[in-house]
Every structure is written in structure tokens, then in C-alpha cells.
Design an enzyme around this catalytic site. Structure first.
Site, PDB file in Angstrom:
ATOM      1  N   THR A 115     -95.417  74.098 -93.038  1.00  0.00           N
ATOM      2  CA  THR A 115     -96.393  73.427 -93.886  1.00  0.00           C
ATOM      3  C   THR A 115     -95.903  73.377 -95.330  1.00  0.00           C
ATOM      4  OG1 THR A 115     -98.234  74.215 -92.527  1.00  0.00           O
ATOM      5  CG2 THR A 115     -98.789  73.362 -94.674  1.00  0.00           C
ATOM      6  N   GLY A 145    -104.180  72.288 -86.486  1.00  0.00           N
ATOM      7  CA  GLY A 145    -104.366  73.518 -87.252  1.00  0.00           C
ATOM      8  C   GLY A 145    -105.236  73.311 -88.472  1.00  0.00           C
TER       9      GLY A 145
END
Length: 350
Positions: A213, A243
């Protein structure tokens, strides 16, 4: 009775001699004219597992990304513009688990998620499960400003991308050998029943766990905060798993009254804890500083749940927080004086 009288007299004397506490006014932090902070993932990032050349590559990529956004802010650009262009740099790098460097799903695909939020209006946009959008954060922005919605996913999100003229690429653009090989190793371990939940976060570059990320928070010269997050998810994810990254309040949150936050870590826990919003809420309702709020959420509440990862954040003064409960987190911060702070390892490593 005599004893009681003496006791009361003593208490009266003590009360008379006790000076009232002077009220103190909390020190107001210095207001930064503008500031920017980024992350490129958190996890078991150990110096002993990092080659000198790879460390230099990460530092160069982080520096390029943050300086891109910094220049926009310095020239009077908006925090939303700075967040997008900064994240684009990291999305275009194979070093990070986002867009070009995205990990592979169980089926061998790259499914991308992203979100962005405007602290001035609390408007937000998010997308999930796209496979042909070159820069997912740009599509999240389009959802925010050019649709009636906050969150689009899958084929519908890609149809909207075509309508808005967002750059699309063939899915093969996202292929990187290291990420593909990481998936193959996990699939092989699955056959041997030796795979664990943490295997989803194996980083092929540093041979250890790493939560992917990328994210950015910016404060512009107009006092507006913005935050954004973009990810390729988790290696070997199944069933179109999503997520925290595209979920407003979990992976991304911005409010001019408090702070902007971008998260990185084990998404399921960040969703359960509404980590990004919780930090803002503690500042708004409990009067905590950014440092106090991020420490409580990451080091206490998230850790107690069993979650791992971290955040980068700016308060409305431009003060930073880089809080994580893992061994390390790729991060960088720049204030209005042009000072650059780069971070990779935890406190116990150089």
C-alpha cells in the site's frame, strides 16, 4: 470529640494555606504554511534483509514522490492535486504494492483499490477490484468529483473510468516477476499445507513480511487537508477480497478540523477498528493531540486486537505522525521549510 475538633482545625489551616492551581493555556503548535507526508508500506522491514542498492532505490523513490507533491504545494496547488500526483509516482514504481508493483491474487490477477478524501468538504471517492486502471487514485478522484457516489467496484468502476477518460492499460502492464514468483511460492506451500495468514504479506525484495500500500496526506496553503491511499491488496487473496485501503474511515480519512490519515497494514483489522476515523475522532471529541491519538490507536487499540501496520498523518497545523507497530515503515515528510525526513526502519535500527 477533642480529636475531631483538632482534625477539623488542621484541615482548615491546610485549606487556607493551599494556593489555587494556576490555569495553564495549552501551547498552540506552530502553523505550517503547507506540509506533506507519505508511506510506502509497513511490516517486518529489517536492515539486515535490505541490500544497500535496494535501500537506495526505496529512498530515491520516496524522495521523488514526496518532492513531486511538495512542489505542487509550494507553488500554491491544492492538497488534492498534491496527493494524486504524489501517489501516482509510487503507483508507477514496481517497488511498491500499488498499481505497477501490485501483488497477485490467487487466480494470478492484479486487483487494485484506492480512495481519496477532501478535508475541506468531507467529500470522498473510492474504487476497488479494478484490473485495467493505470493509476487507481485518479479514478477514485473522479468518483469523488464527477459522480453521485463514494465507492465503485469491479466492472462498474472500469466502465466509469472509460466514461471519464481515465488512462487504461492491458492487465499485463501490472506484471512484475518478483510479485509473480511470490505468488508461486505461496501456492506451492498451500499444496504442502504449510501456508499461513502471514504468508500473504511476504515481500520478495526483502525476504520477509511487508504490508504493501502507498499513501499520502497533504496540507496546502489554503489550510485544506487531503488524504489518499492506493494498493494492490494482499498476495494470494481470494474471492475478490477488499481490504481497508478503499474504505473511508479505515484506510483514508481527512477533516480540516482535525487531521488527515492514510493507513497501511493488515486491512481486516484496520476495518474493524476504523483506524483512520478513530484518530480524527479522538482529536475532535477527546481533545487529544495527533501524537496522542495515533499512539493510542496504533500502539494500544490496534495491537490489542492483534492487528499490525501503521499510519502517516498530518494535523491541521501540519504536524506529522508516522506511527507503526511493525519493524518498519517506508515513509517521508516535508514541511514548509523544505526539510525532508525519510524513515524505513524502527527505533532499534539505523
Amino acid at each position: 470529640m477533642k480529636t475531631l475538633s483538632v482534625l477539623l482545625l488542621s484541615l482548615l489551616v491546610i485549606a487556607c494555606n493551599t494556593k489555587p492551581k494556576e490555569e495553564t493555556t495549552p501551547e498552540i503548535p506552530k502553523q505550517q504554511e503547507f506540509a506533506i507526508i507519505i508511506h510506502g508500506g509497513a511490516g517486518t522491514i529489517l536492515k539486515k534483509n535490505m541490500t544497500d542498492s535496494l535501500e537506495r532505490a526505496y529512498k530515491a523513490a520516496l524522495t521523488e514522490a514526496i518532492q513531486t507533491g511538495y512542489k505542487i504545494l509550494q507553488d500554491g496547488g491544492s492538497s488534492l492535486e498534491a496527493v494524486q500526483h504524489t501517489i501516482n509516482v509510487m503507483e508507477n514504481s514496481p517497488l511498491f504494492n500499488s498499481a505497477k508493483g501490485a501483488v497477485f491474487t490467487h487466480e494470478g490477477k492484479n486487483e487494485l483499490d484506492a480512495s481519496i478524501m477532501d478535508g475541506a468538504t468531507l467529500n470522498a471517492g473510492a474504487i476497488a477490484g479494478v484490473t485495467t486502471v493505470k493509476n487507481p487514485i485518479n479514478l477514485a478522484y473522479e468518483v469523488m468529483v464527477n459522480s453521485d457516489h463514494v465507492f465503485l467496484s469491479g466492472q462498474g468502476a472500469e466502465t466509469f473510468a472509460k466514461e471519464r477518460g481515465v488512462e487504461l492499460v492491458d492487465p499485463s502492464y501490472f506484471f512484475t516477476q518478483n510479485r509473480y514468483d511470490a505468488l508461486q511460492r505461496i501456492l506451492e506451500r498451500e499444496k504442502q499445507d504449510s501456508v499461513s495468514a502471514s504468508s500473504a504479506f511476504i515481500d520478495p525484495f526483502i525476504k520477509d513480511e511487508k504490508f504493501g500500500t502507498v499513501g499520502c496526506v497533504a496540507l496546502d496553503k489554503n489550510g485544506n487537508l487531503a488524504a489518499g491511499t492506493s494498493t494492490g491488496g494482499m498476495t494470494n487473496k481470494k474471492y475478490n477480497r477488499i481490504g481497508d485501503s478503499p474504505i473511508i474511515g479505515s484506510g483514508t480519512y481527512a477533516n480540516n478540523a482535525t487531521c488527515g490519515v492514510s493507513s497501511t497494514g493488515w486491512g481486516e483489522y484496520f476495518i474493524r477498528g476504523q483506524v483512520a476515523y478513530d484518530i480524527s475522532a479522538q482529536m475532535e471529541y477527546a481533545g487529544k493531540s495527533l501524537t496522542e491519538a495515533t499512539n493510542n490507536v496504533i500502539q494500544e487499540k490496534l495491537t490489542k486486537m492483534g492487528g499490525t501496520g501503521g499510519i502517516v498523518a498530518l494535523d491541521h497545523y501540519g504536524n506529522p505522525s508516522m506511527e507503526f507497530n511493525t519493524e518498519g515503515m517506508y515513509s517521508a515528510y516535508m514541511n514548509d521549510q523544505g526539510e525532508l525526513i525519510l524513515g524505513i526502519y524502527g527505533e532499534n535500527e539505523d
